[in-house]
Design a protein around this motif. Sequence first.
Motif, short mmCIF file in Angstrom:
data_model
loop_
_atom_site.label_atom_id
_atom_site.label_comp_id
_atom_site.label_asym_id
_atom_site.label_seq_id
_atom_site.Cartn_x
_atom_site.Cartn_y
_atom_site.Cartn_z
N ARG A 52 7.41 6.27 -6.22
CA ARG A 52 7.35 7.48 -5.64
C ARG A 52 8.29 8.49 -5.85
N ASN A 82 -1.45 6.78 -12.47
CA ASN A 82 -0.15 6.38 -11.63
C ASN A 82 1.24 6.85 -12.19
N ASP A 138 -3.25 -3.76 -9.90
CA ASP A 138 -2.22 -3.03 -9.58
C ASP A 138 -0.66 -3.50 -9.41
N GLU A 163 3.33 1.79 -1.63
CA GLU A 163 3.78 2.07 -3.32
C GLU A 163 2.38 2.32 -3.92
N GLN A 164 1.26 2.61 -3.08
CA GLN A 164 0.08 2.86 -3.98
C GLN A 164 -0.48 1.69 -4.78
N LYS A 182 0.84 -1.02 -0.04
CA LYS A 182 -0.10 0.11 -0.04
C LYS A 182 0.77 1.45 0.18
#
Length: 602
Positions: free
Chosen positions: A301, A193, A132, A125-126, A123
Amino acid sequence: MAQHSDIILPALAYTRGDYTALRAFCLKIPLDVIADRYYSHDAPQLETGLERYLIAMRDDLIERASVNNPLLADNLKTARRNGHITARTLDLLIQIAEAPPATPKPEQTIAMWMRPRTTAGLKAEQLVTLGDLRAFMLRRGPSWWRGVPRVGIHRAEAIANWMRKHEASLGSIYTGNYVPSPTQLELLGVGQNEYMVPIKHAKAPDWLDGSAGINRDHRFNFISAQNDLEAIRAYLDRFSDKPHTLRSYTKELERFLYWCVLEANKPLSSVLVTDCEAYKAFLKRPSARFVGDRAPRSSTRWRPFSKEPLSPASQLHAIVVIRSAFAYLVAVRYLAGNPWLAVKDPVVVKKVHEMQIDKALSRDLWDEVIDRLTERCELPENSQDRIALAMMLLLGDSGLRREEAAGAMRNALKPNKWAYDAGQLTVIGKRNAERIVPVSPRTLDALRAHWIDRGLDFDTVDQPVPLLAPLIIPQHQGAIERHATPNVVGYTGDSLYRLFQATLKRLKFDPDAIEGFTSEQFNELESASPHALRHTWGTLAVEDGMPLDVAQAIMGHQSPSTTAIYVQAKTKRILEEGAKYFAKRGEKKDGHKPSSRCPSTR
């Protein structure tokens, strides 16, 4: 190994009777009644302990519910406290028990299938859904897990095996071993993203790669570069033996390359003087897409700029680096001209004293740190403290930089001809300058103790073996490969920094050490760094009367004025201590604080 690879939530295997028994247990019904009412006398649950079984079942359900169904989790946590499960909650639990085995789908959340610790790392790392995660793995390649919090090689392998097991519903992923992949990635991820790729693995779109740049030299270039990325990599290869220079230059050229492609919408080999001026202004205030929190370079990120604005000196450094790179590309006939020659440098106010020698440890604190470490080294199990003591003495008793201490070899350490119990070490410092530094007897003793932990005889080896080497190797692929052969590769400068910080943390929280440190000394330790020990050596050496030319030679300063700063530090300390003495003397004599007004003169 299980703690690294146990990432998937196990399938539920509870019966309707188990759920009813759990409800009865939460209602405080005696265990013997639950056993008679819901289980036969030879049930496995009774053999392993009914209470233990029901508690484990309750905790398992709470763990699942906490990430998948917050309402159910709240009810179960309430039941854990007061022993009551509502009828609605029990119905939900029964539905879970009777539901057929589920099939993972790309749109489902990772939390539905993986344990909370693994879910939290992904999470960060989105990565929310299984789709995903699959896209992330395909984009990154076999080393996708590098830089992802709480996901090491073993956990990554377990995740990949589980994804392969469900390829029919999730889609295929890459195959191969978990090693760094040379696969080039697109320079920028598109869509919501958005991500940026470090220059080492970047690939610009064809129309922006510079193969048809308007500033290209149409003659044969000496580096055979076909596009801007190949040309930049050829320039950076010149600094492969200078890791700090390479890291600094890579950072600046990455930033400029991204600006060319994403802001100016032109390849690097097409920028003009007006573009260079625009980038000069951009350095003062980078756009939001270029700025982010600190993150590993392997993370989605990662961004070229941090949130802190660049100082004028950093802006000047960026322009000097880029101008130098363009000059090289012109010299090798990749570019026809250097537009940066027409750009003025930013105005930077030069500081008289740029070195932060005020961070040097005081004599009392330096002695206290070494005394405390020496005491800890007497315990056989404290091998990390013995490494730390040898490292700190190399820095603080010889004035080495941390990179010099990390690269110091045993065959470069010889006996001191003028002091039989001391030594002399030949090091390669900045600008590849070789110099000789003295090594104290206590440093040699600390090195001997560290080498005993390594299983080596310090006094008989005369080979290029690192003076300092880790005893505990981090369990990730890069470290394992680097230290595959023991005692051949030592620390890096960055790893010595981490060792230094970990050592200070142990000392600050050691009950015995706390007794020896004052509050002022604790404040000093808060801002201490390995380089502070080099300043400590310079300050104390000058205070003790060492000639400036000798101190300059030992520290490897190019200019005598640099070493002279330590004289000013000595003068400052003399005046500060004198002021304290005068203040105390005045208070004792008059019984009150002395006036700051100067006496009048006749």
